[in-house]
Write a protein that holds these residues in place. Structure first.
Motif, PDB file in Angstrom:
ATOM      1  N   SER A 169       0.830  -1.201   0.000  1.00 58.84           N
ATOM      2  CA  SER A 169       0.000   0.000   0.000  1.00 58.84           C
ATOM      3  C   SER A 169       0.866   1.253   0.000  1.00 58.84           C
ATOM      4  O   SER A 169       2.100   1.204   0.109  1.00 58.84           O
ATOM      5  N   SER A 476      -7.460  -3.741  -2.249  1.00 58.72           N
ATOM      6  CA  SER A 476      -6.492  -3.445  -3.307  1.00 58.72           C
ATOM      7  C   SER A 476      -6.378  -4.589  -4.296  1.00 58.72           C
ATOM      8  O   SER A 476      -6.451  -5.764  -3.927  1.00 58.72           O
ATOM      9  N   TRP A 478      -3.565  -5.615  -7.424  1.00 55.65           N
ATOM     10  CA  TRP A 478      -2.250  -5.206  -7.905  1.00 55.65           C
ATOM     11  C   TRP A 478      -1.666  -6.274  -8.833  1.00 55.65           C
ATOM     12  O   TRP A 478      -2.050  -7.449  -8.785  1.00 55.65           O
ATOM     13  N   ARG A 496      -1.148  -0.574  -8.966  1.00 56.01           N
ATOM     14  CA  ARG A 496      -1.953  -0.936  -7.793  1.00 56.01           C
ATOM     15  C   ARG A 496      -3.205  -0.064  -7.767  1.00 56.01           C
ATOM     16  O   ARG A 496      -3.111   1.169  -7.811  1.00 56.01           O
ATOM     17  N   GLU A 498      -6.513   0.913  -5.495  1.00 59.38           N
ATOM     18  CA  GLU A 498      -6.947   0.842  -4.108  1.00 59.38           C
ATOM     19  C   GLU A 498      -8.304   1.511  -3.932  1.00 59.38           C
ATOM     20  O   GLU A 498      -8.560   2.583  -4.495  1.00 59.38           O
TER      21      GLU A 498
END
Length: 772
Positions: A169, A476, A478, A496, A498
Motif C-alpha cells: 500500500s 487493493s 495489484w 496498484r 486501491e
C-alpha cells in the motif's frame, strides 16, 4: 569478477545492493571468515551461485531492481547490542528508529529518507508476513510492535526502500521492513540473559537506571511438522522522558514558597525557562510468548501459523527538583524561584496494563514452476489496553495513594489483513517474465473510551468523559511483471488500484456526541523500475513509483487533550489522502570484497498529512506540497586491510522543503520536520579468531526541526531535535560450541542529545547465551 545477476532471485539469496548483508558470494566469504578469519575471501567468489539450504524466503519482492538492504541474525548477534528487533536497523542507510529507552513501546517510530519520526504511517514493518506496523494512526504513539520479535529469533531482516512494489500500500512510501524468523530443522534449545545499565545525569536528575532481559526458545522438526516456542521477559527502568518547566519571569514578586533546585535553561524555542521536575520515568515489565507451527503438505506446499502474545505492565513516575527551606520536596502550588512567583506544573504519574494478541496464517506453494500461489491472513487485537492517570487536581505526593483520575481503555482496537497472491512464470523459472498479482484487504478498528475514576490507581471506572470510534478498510488489486528483455537488462512494471473507505466514525466528549458520515476514495498507483548491467563491475538502476497514503482511523475520528500544551487535539474527518511520487537513480560498483552504491532520490508529496497547531488546538491537516531531494552513499567490504576486518557505512544528504501550505503560509520554504539534512553511520567488525569478535560503530545526524515553521531553533532541550554523534562498541567471546558471552556499550562518548525527549546516555550491556 562479478557474474551477471540471475533473473529469478533464489529464495534465500541475499540481494545485490546489500550493504550489511552481501550477496551470496560475500555471505559465503563471511561464513568462511567466521571459521578462519585469515582465509582469503577471494577464494569464495566463485561460489556466487551456490544454493544454501535451510533459509526461509523473504516476503519482499527482491527481484525489483531498486535499493534493498539486509542483515542476518548472526551479524546482529556479533555486531549490535540488540535488546529488541528495532536495534537490527541501527546501521541501515537512512533509517532511524526513535528509541527513547530500552523497552520503548509507544514512541519508537521508524524514520526513512524523506519521512521523519513523526510519520509512522509512511513505512511498513512485517514479521513473517504479519503486519507489525501500527497503522491506526500516524505519529509517535503509533510505533510498530517491535516487542513481538526478539533479536535471537531473527534469521534475517530485509528492507526495500520506497514505494516501488505494487504489492504494498501507499504506506510503503518510506521503507518496507521484513523480519524473517527462525524455524528449526532439528531439535534445538536456546537461552539468553542480558543486563544493562546507564548512569544518567541531566538537570536535577542524577541516578542509575538499569534492567535485564531473559529469553528461552525450544524448537524441533519431525517429518513434515516443525514447531518453535519462544518466551521472553524484559524488565527495564528508563530515564525520565518529560521535563516540567515554567517560563522565567522578569517581574519581581516576593510571594510564593521560596524553593531551591530549579535549573535555568532555554526551551526549544530559545525562551528562558526554569526546569522544575520530570515525568514519564518509565519502569516497564514486558512478556512476549510466541508459538510458530509449520506443516509441509508436500515438498512445495507449506502452511504456517503464528500465535503471539505481548503483555506490558508499565509505571511512569514523576519527580520534582524543588525543595523548600526545610529540605522537603515541593510538588505543587505557588513557589518563589529567584525572586519571582511561579505555579508548579502538574507532575503526573501513570500506570498502564496492556495485553495484545497477534495471529497469522499462511499457506504458500513454492514449486518454482509455471504457477505458485500464496494466501495469508493476520489479526492483531488489543485484548486489554488500560492506561490510568490522575487528574490535574490530584497532585504528588498524595497521588501515589490514589485520588481522582481517568482511565483510557482501548480494548477492542486492532486490525486484520487478508492477502491472496499468484505468481505466473510463462516460460519457467529462468524465463523472460515473472508476473505477480494479488488482492488484499486491510481493516483497522478504533475503540477508545476515557472514563472518570474515583481512584486512578485501581478503582472501578465511573462516568464517561470521552469516547472515539471508527473503522477504515483498504481493498487493493495489484499486478507487476518482472521482465528480462535482454541479457543485461531487467525491468519491472506494475500498478496498484486501491479502494479506501472510512465508516462508523463517532466522537463523544462530555455530553456532546458527533457521528460522521461514511466516505470513500479510490486511487491508482503505477510503478516502474529498470536496471542495466554495464559490465561485470557496474550496474545502473532507475525506479519511479506513486504512493497514496490514506488518512488513518485515528486522524479521522480521535481527539484528545494535549498533556503538554493543555490544548485539544482535534480529529479531522475531511482529510484528503496524501499522494507522493518517488524517483530513484542508482549506480552500483562491485568491489573486490564488497559493493559501493550511490543513489539519488527525489520525492514530491501533495496533501501531506501533518499536525498543525493554532491558538485553538492541534489538528491534522493537509500540507499542500513537500519536495525532498537527496543523495545516499553506501558501501560494504568483507575485507579491509587485514583478514577478518569488515566495514560498512553510509551517508545521506536530504533537502526536504515545504513548498505549499495555504493554511500556514509562514511554513513555506521551511524544512520538513524531523528530516535532518545529514545523517550517516559506520560499522567496523573484526573477527580475531574462532573465539573473539568485536565491532565499533558510529552514528550521526545533522540539524533538524520539530515545528513546521522551524521556530524551534534550540535542539538541545525538551521538545527539541538535536544533531548528534554517538559511538557503540561490542565484544563477543565464544566460550565453547554452546556458550558465548558478550559485552557492549551504546553511546560510548556519552552524548546528551534529543528527539523531543532525551535519548539514553552511556549504556553498558552484558549478556550470556546458550545454544544447543
Amino acid at each position: 569478477m562479478r557474474m551477471l545477476r540471475p533473473y529469478a532471485v533464489p529464495a534465500i539469496a541475499m540481494f545485490s545492493t546489500c550493504v550489511l548483508a552481501p550477496p551470496i558470494a560475500l555471505a559465503q566469504s563471511e561464513a568462511i571468515a567466521a571459521a578462519d578469519p585469515h582465509a582469503d575471501a577471494n577464494q569464495t567468489r566463485t561460489l556466487e551461485r551456490v544454493t544454501v539450504t535451510g533459509g526461509r524466503p523473504s516476503t519482499l519482492p527482491l527481484e525489483i531492481p531498486t535499493t534493498t538492504e539486509g542483515i542476518t541474525g548472526e551479524q546482529i548477534e556479533r555486531r549490535i547490542n540488540a535488546t529488541d528487533s528495532s536495534d537490527a536497523l541501527k546501521y541501515f542507510p537512512s533509517l532511524v528508529v526513535r528509541k527513547r529507552n530500552i523497552g520503548d513501546y509507544d514512541h519508537a517510530v521508524l524514520a526513512s529518507r524523506a519521512s521523519g519520526t513523526g510519520n509512522s504511517a509512511r513505512s511498513l514493518v512485517f514479521a513473517d508476513g504479519i503486519l507489525l506496523s501500527n497503522l491506526l494512526g500516524n505519529g509517535a504513539e503509533f510505533t510498530p510492535r517491535w516487542g513481538l520479535v526478539t533479536p535471537e529469533e531473527i534469521e534475517r531482516v530485509d528492507v526495500l526502500y520506497g514505494p516501488f512494489s505494487a504489492a504494498y500500500s501507499g504506506n510503503s512510501a518510506g521503507a518496507i521492513v521484513d523480519y524473517v524468523t527462525r524455524m528449526p530443522t532439528r531439535f534445538e534449545a536456546h537461552l539468553k540473559v542480558q543486563a544493562f545499565t546507564q548512569d544518567y545525569r541531566l538537570y536535577g536528575t542524577d541516578e542509575r537506571f538499569s534492567g535485564h532481559q531473559g529469553s528461552a526458545s525450544l524448537g524441533d522438526r519431525s517429518g513434515n511438522f516443525s514447531w518453535w516456542l519462544h518466551l521472553n521477559r524484559l524488565d527495564s527502568d528508563g530515564q525520565p522522558l518529560v521535563i516540567a518547566r515554567v517560563n522565567r519571569s522578569t517581574t519581581p514578586n516576593a510571594t510564593g514558597t521560596p524553593v531551591t533546585g530549579a535549573v535555568a535553561d532555554r526551551n526549544n524555542f530559545g525562551v528562558n525557562v526554569w526546569n522544575v521536575g520530570t515525568t514519564a520515568q518509565t519502569d516497564t515489565r514486558q512478556d512476549n510468548a510466541k508459538l510458530k507451527l509449520a506443516y509441509d503438505f508436500s515438498p512445495t506446499l507449506r502452511a504456517s501459523y503464528t500465535l503471539a502474545q505481548w503483555r506490558n505492565e508499565a509505571e511512569r513516575s514523576a519527580e520534582t527538583y524543588l525543595h523548600d527551606a526545610t529540605g522537603n520536596r515541593v510538588y505543587s502550588g505557588k513557589v518563589n524561584i529567584g525572586g519571582s512567583e511561579y505555579t508548579v506544573p502538574a507532575l503526573a504519574p501513570s500506570r498502564a496494563r496492556l495485553e495484545h494478541i497477534a495471529q497469522g496464517l499462511t499457506i504458500k506453494s513454492n514449486t518454482r514452476g509455471t504457477w505458485d500461489w500464496e494466501a495469508a491472513a493476520s489479526l492483531y487485537d488489543y485484548d486489554q489496553d488500560h492506561v490510568r492517570s490522575p487528574v490535574a487536581a490530584t497532585v504528588l505526593p498524595g497521588a501515589l495513594s490514589g485520588g481522582a483520575g481517568r482511565v483510557v481503555d482501548q480494548g477492542g482496537t486492532g486490525w486484520n489483513t487478508l492477502a491472496l497472491k499468484g505468481i505466473w512464470r510463462p516460460s519457467g523459472v529462468e524465463g523472460d517474465h515473472i508476473v505477480e498479482f494479488g488482492v488484499q484487504r486491510d481493516a483497522f478498528k478504533l475503540r477508545r473510551r476515557e472514563s472518570n475514576a474515583a481512584n486512578w490507581i485501581g478503582g472501578s471506572t465511573g462516568s464517561l468523559a470521552a469516547a472515539f470510534s471508527g473503522e477504515t478498510t483498504l481493498t487493493s488489486l495489484w499486478a507487476q511483471d518482472a521482465w528480462r528483455f535482454a541479457p543485461q537488462w531487467r525491468a519491472v512494471l506494475g500498478g496498484r488500484y486501491e479502494q479506501w473507505k472510512a465508516e462508523d466514525g463517532h466522537r463523544t466528549v462530555g455530553a456532546v456526541s458527533t457521528a460522521y458520515i461514511s466516505r470513500d476514495e479510490s486511487a491508482f498507483s503505477p510503478k516502474a523500475a529498470i536496471s542495466f548491467d554495464v559490465n561485470d563491475d557496474w550496474t545502473l538502476k532507475a525506479s519511479i513509483g506513486r504512493a497514496v497514503r490514506n488518512p488513518t482511523v485515528n486522524e479521522l475520528f480521535q481527539g484528545a487533550i494535549n498533556t503538554t500544551t493543555g490544548l485539544p487535539t482535534l480529529n479531522n474527518p475531511n482529510l484528503r489522502p496524501e499522494k507522493s511520487v518517488t524517483t530513484e537513480l542508482t549506480a552500483e560498483r562491485a568491489l573486490p570484497h564488497g559493493l559501493l552504491r550511490t543513489t539519488v532520490f527525489i520525492e514530491r508529496s501533495h496533501d501531506a498529512l501533518y499536525s498543525q497547531t493554532t491558538v485553538g488546538g492541534t489538528q491534522v491537516q493537509n500540507v499542500g506540497r513537500i519536495d525532498t531531494k537527496g543523495i545516499e552513499l553506501a558501501f560494504q567490504s568483507g575485507r579491509v586491510l587485514v583478514a577478518g576486518l569488515e566495514l560498512s557505512g553510509s551517508v545521506t544528504y536530504a533537502d526536504s522543503e515545504i513548498r505549499k501550505n495555504d493554511g500556514f503560509p509562514d511554513t513555506v520554504g521551511k524544512r520538513q520536520p524531523r528530516v535532518p539534512d545529514w545523517r550517516g553511520s559506520l560499522l567496523a567488525s573484526y573477527t580475531l579468531d574462532e573465539y573473539w569478535a568485536g565491532s565499533l560503530g558510529a552514528r550521526f545526524s545533522g540539524k533538524q526541526f520539530g515545528q513546521l515553521n522551524n521556530s524551534d531553533t534550540n535542539g538541545f532541550a525538551y521538545q527539541g531535535f538535536s544533531r548528534y554523534f554517538v559511538a557503540d562498541v561490542r565484544v563477543q567471546y565464544r566460550i565453547d560450541r554452546q556458550w558465548r558471552a558478550s559485552f557492549g556499550i551504546d553511546n560510548l562518548n556519552n552524548e546528551k542529545y534529543w528527539a523531543f525527549h532525551p535519548y539514553p546516555q552511556r549504556t553498558l550491556h552484558a549478556e550470556i547465551r546458550f545454544d544447543y
